[in-house]
Write a protein that holds these residues in place. Sequence first.
Motif, PDB file in Angstrom:
ATOM      1  N   GLY A  94       0.779  -1.225   0.000  1.00  0.00           N
ATOM      2  CA  GLY A  94       0.000   0.000   0.000  1.00  0.00           C
ATOM      3  C   GLY A  94       0.807   1.269   0.000  1.00  0.00           C
ATOM      4  N   ASP A  95       2.141   1.152   0.004  1.00  0.00           N
ATOM      5  CA  ASP A  95       2.918   2.391   0.021  1.00  0.00           C
ATOM      6  C   ASP A  95       2.788   3.119  -1.319  1.00  0.00           C
ATOM      7  OD1 ASP A  95       4.700   1.380  -1.842  1.00  0.00           O
ATOM      8  OD2 ASP A  95       6.362   1.160  -0.455  1.00  0.00           O
ATOM      9  N   ASP A  96       3.377   4.265  -1.401  1.00  0.00           N
ATOM     10  CA  ASP A  96       3.242   5.086  -2.600  1.00  0.00           C
ATOM     11  C   ASP A  96       4.249   4.726  -3.687  1.00  0.00           C
ATOM     12  OD1 ASP A  96       1.106   6.488  -1.543  1.00  0.00           O
ATOM     13  OD2 ASP A  96       2.418   7.951  -0.575  1.00  0.00           O
ATOM     14  N   GLY A  97       4.981   3.642  -3.484  1.00  0.00           N
ATOM     15  CA  GLY A  97       5.975   3.227  -4.468  1.00  0.00           C
ATOM     16  C   GLY A  97       5.347   2.834  -5.791  1.00  0.00           C
ATOM     17  N   SER A  98       6.108   2.902  -6.814  1.00  0.00           N
ATOM     18  CA  SER A  98       5.636   2.606  -8.154  1.00  0.00           C
ATOM     19  C   SER A  98       5.454   1.109  -8.363  1.00  0.00           C
ATOM     20  CB  SER A  98       6.650   3.130  -9.170  1.00  0.00           C
ATOM     21  OG  SER A  98       6.359   2.622 -10.454  1.00  0.00           O
ATOM     22  N   LEU A  99       4.371   0.763  -9.021  1.00  0.00           N
ATOM     23  CA  LEU A  99       4.153  -0.632  -9.386  1.00  0.00           C
ATOM     24  C   LEU A  99       4.991  -1.015 -10.604  1.00  0.00           C
ATOM     25  CD1 LEU A  99       0.311  -1.116  -8.819  1.00  0.00           C
ATOM     26  CD2 LEU A  99       2.217  -1.935  -7.402  1.00  0.00           C
ATOM     27  N   ALA A 100       5.719  -0.061 -11.159  1.00  0.00           N
ATOM     28  CA  ALA A 100       6.577  -0.342 -12.304  1.00  0.00           C
ATOM     29  C   ALA A 100       7.983  -0.772 -11.879  1.00  0.00           C
ATOM     30  CB  ALA A 100       6.674   0.878 -13.213  1.00  0.00           C
ATOM     31  N   ARG A 101       8.324  -0.579 -10.607  1.00  0.00           N
ATOM     32  CA  ARG A 101       9.680  -0.961 -10.182  1.00  0.00           C
ATOM     33  C   ARG A 101       9.883  -2.460 -10.358  1.00  0.00           C
ATOM     34  NH1 ARG A 101       8.379   0.718  -4.212  1.00  0.00           N
ATOM     35  NH2 ARG A 101       6.712  -0.749  -3.899  1.00  0.00           N
ATOM     36  N   VAL A 102      11.117  -2.895 -10.331  1.00  0.00           N
ATOM     37  CA  VAL A 102      11.475  -4.293 -10.577  1.00  0.00           C
ATOM     38  C   VAL A 102      11.530  -5.060  -9.266  1.00  0.00           C
ATOM     39  CG1 VAL A 102      13.306  -5.806 -11.442  1.00  0.00           C
ATOM     40  CG2 VAL A 102      12.727  -3.722 -12.679  1.00  0.00           C
ATOM     41  N   VAL A 103      10.960  -6.261  -9.291  1.00  0.00           N
ATOM     42  CA  VAL A 103      11.033  -7.182  -8.161  1.00  0.00           C
ATOM     43  C   VAL A 103      11.838  -8.388  -8.636  1.00  0.00           C
ATOM     44  CG1 VAL A 103       9.708  -8.628  -6.573  1.00  0.00           C
ATOM     45  CG2 VAL A 103       8.820  -6.394  -7.259  1.00  0.00           C
ATOM     46  N   ARG A 104      12.849  -8.756  -7.859  1.00  0.00           N
ATOM     47  CA  ARG A 104      13.775  -9.818  -8.258  1.00  0.00           C
ATOM     48  C   ARG A 104      13.370 -11.145  -7.610  1.00  0.00           C
ATOM     49  NH1 ARG A 104      19.442  -7.705  -6.904  1.00  0.00           N
ATOM     50  NH2 ARG A 104      18.420  -7.295  -4.928  1.00  0.00           N
ATOM     51  N   LEU A 105      12.616 -11.930  -8.367  1.00  0.00           N
ATOM     52  CA  LEU A 105      12.115 -13.213  -7.886  1.00  0.00           C
ATOM     53  C   LEU A 105      13.076 -14.336  -8.268  1.00  0.00           C
ATOM     54  CD1 LEU A 105       8.343 -12.696  -8.750  1.00  0.00           C
ATOM     55  CD2 LEU A 105       9.499 -12.334  -6.559  1.00  0.00           C
ATOM     56  N   SER A 106      12.828 -15.523  -7.761  1.00  0.00           N
ATOM     57  CA  SER A 106      13.733 -16.651  -8.011  1.00  0.00           C
ATOM     58  C   SER A 106      13.789 -17.044  -9.481  1.00  0.00           C
ATOM     59  CB  SER A 106      13.315 -17.857  -7.164  1.00  0.00           C
ATOM     60  OG  SER A 106      12.001 -18.244  -7.495  1.00  0.00           O
ATOM     61  N   PHE A 107      12.724 -16.819 -10.220  1.00  0.00           N
ATOM     62  CA  PHE A 107      12.676 -17.215 -11.623  1.00  0.00           C
ATOM     63  C   PHE A 107      12.988 -16.062 -12.576  1.00  0.00           C
ATOM     64  CE2 PHE A 107       8.393 -16.218 -10.193  1.00  0.00           C
ATOM     65  CZ  PHE A 107       8.012 -15.232 -11.094  1.00  0.00           C
TER      66      PHE A 107
END
Length: 189
Positions: A94-107
């Motif tokens: 819920g923070d104001d961070g962008s949903l476009a940022r990158v998330v580094r998942l295992s795959f």
Amino acid sequence: MTIDIREAYRRALEDFGALVHRIAPGQWENPTPCADWDVRTLVNHVVNESLSVPGLLAGRSAAEVGPAFEGDLLGDDPLKAFDAAAAAAAHAVGDDGSLARVVRLSFGDVTAAEYVTELFADALIHTWDLARAIGADERLDPELVEACAAWFADAEDDYRRAGVIGDPHPAPAGADLQGRLLAAWGRSG
């Protein structure tokens, strides 16, 4: 998707949590529709995912976050463990961070929007799994089912190739959208 994905995830997590609070003492070992998982394992899985959310959204990789949340995360107070994990996840999403940022998942790397969508879908489907396991009402929020089905129509092949969902089941004749979605996720019911 017509509903904001952050709101959809929070609502799915709240629905799952409402069922967690209805688990009777003797139901923690009940089998679930998830192969080889009992109720405790299922809830532990959702707690694990929820605890990982803040770190992953803050830019840490799955390899960095994952080891901290292995094993039994429920301890002697599964309700408290779930509530704390769900609150942390909801706050991070819920923070104001962008949903476009990158998330580094295992795959591999995905956008935060895709990651939150995956969390939402997992929480929604596991809500049905938990309801089935404890004998609760299995009706899912129709708006959330619609949002998940719309997303999953494009994601199903990737999920199946990755082996993270079971083989699809034929949907019963006349099945509603929830029934068709569950069948696509390998659930029969």
